[in-house]
Design an enzyme around this catalytic site. Structure first.
Site, PDB file in Angstrom:
ATOM      1  N   CYS A 111       0.871  -1.172   0.000  1.00  0.00           N
ATOM      2  CA  CYS A 111       0.000   0.000   0.000  1.00  0.00           C
ATOM      3  C   CYS A 111       0.909   1.223   0.000  1.00  0.00           C
ATOM      4  CB  CYS A 111      -1.005  -0.033   1.162  1.00  0.00           C
ATOM      5  SG  CYS A 111      -0.312   0.174   2.811  1.00  0.00           S
TER       6      CYS A 111
ATOM      7  N   ARG B  86      -3.396  -0.755   5.662  1.00  0.00           N
ATOM      8  CA  ARG B  86      -3.949  -1.810   4.817  1.00  0.00           C
ATOM      9  C   ARG B  86      -2.992  -2.970   4.595  1.00  0.00           C
ATOM     10  NH1 ARG B  86      -5.520   1.925  -0.119  1.00  0.00           N
ATOM     11  NH2 ARG B  86      -3.585   2.860   0.629  1.00  0.00           N
TER      12      ARG B  86
ATOM     13  N   ASP C 260      -7.775   3.840   1.488  1.00  0.00           N
ATOM     14  CA  ASP C 260      -6.945   4.024   2.668  1.00  0.00           C
ATOM     15  C   ASP C 260      -7.780   4.578   3.818  1.00  0.00           C
ATOM     16  OD1 ASP C 260      -4.891   4.401   4.454  1.00  0.00           O
ATOM     17  OD2 ASP C 260      -3.675   5.628   3.105  1.00  0.00           O
TER      18      ASP C 260
END
Length: 146
Positions: free
Chosen positions: A9, A15, A117
Site C-alpha cells: 500500500c 492496509r 486508505d
C-alpha cells in the site's frame, strides 16, 4: 508456484500490514512467506493503532510490525505482489518494470475492487477496510492453496 507474497500500500501501516496478518493466518499451513511494504512507507512505524485494534477485535494477534519501504529488490524477490489500488500497480511497475505480470489488486476476485486508505478517517473506515481485505484475502488463499 507462489512461495513469496508481497502486499503493498502507501504507508505500510494500515492496509498492507492488515492484509499481511490475514494472509499469513489464511496460509498458515502452506509453505508461503508473506510480507508487506509501502510505496511511501512511514519507515519503522508500527501498525496504525486503530488497524491493530480492529485486527485484535477480529481475533487476530498481529505480529510486531515495522513499516518497510518498497524497493526493486523486494519486488524482485516476490512471486506475487498484491496492491490495494490501481495506482499502486503503476507505482510498483515504476520501481521494477520487470514485475509486470505478477502485480494484481488484492481485490482482483471482487471485480478488481480497490480498497481505500482508512488512514486518519476514524474507526468505521478501518472496519470497512478490514472487511474488504478479509474477503479479498480469503479469495486469494482459496486460489493459492485450494
Amino acid at each position: 508456484m507462489v512461495k513469496k507474497i508481497l502486499i503493498v500500500c502507501i504507508g505500510n501501516i494500515c492496509r498492507s500490514p492488515t492484509a499481511e496478518n490475514l494472509m499469513r493466518d489464511a496460509l498458515n499451513h502452506a509453505d508461503i512467506e508473506v510480507a508487506s511494504a509501502g510505496l511511501a512507507a512511514l519507515v519503522d512505524s508500527p501498525i496504525e493503532p486503530t488497524a491493530q485494534a480492529v485486527l485484535e477485535e477480529q481475533g487476530h494477534l498481529p505480529s510486531a510490525h515495522k513499516a518497510v519501504q518498497l524497493t526493486s529488490q523486494t519486488v524482485n524477490r516476490a512471486d506475487l505482489i498484491l496492491v490495494m489500488e490501481k495506482r499502486h500497480v503503476t507505482g510498483v511497475l515504476g520501481i521494477a518494470p520487470e514485475a509486470r505480470g505478477k502485480v494484481f489488486l488484492l481485490g482482483k476476485w471482487q471485480e478488481d475492487r480497490e480498497i481505500s486508505d482508512p488512514y486518519r478517517q476514524g474507526k468505521p473506515a478501518f472496519v470497512h477496510a478490514y472487511a474488504l481485505i478479509e474477503e479479498a484475502v480469503h479469495a486469494w488463499a482459496q486460489r493459492l492453496v485450494g
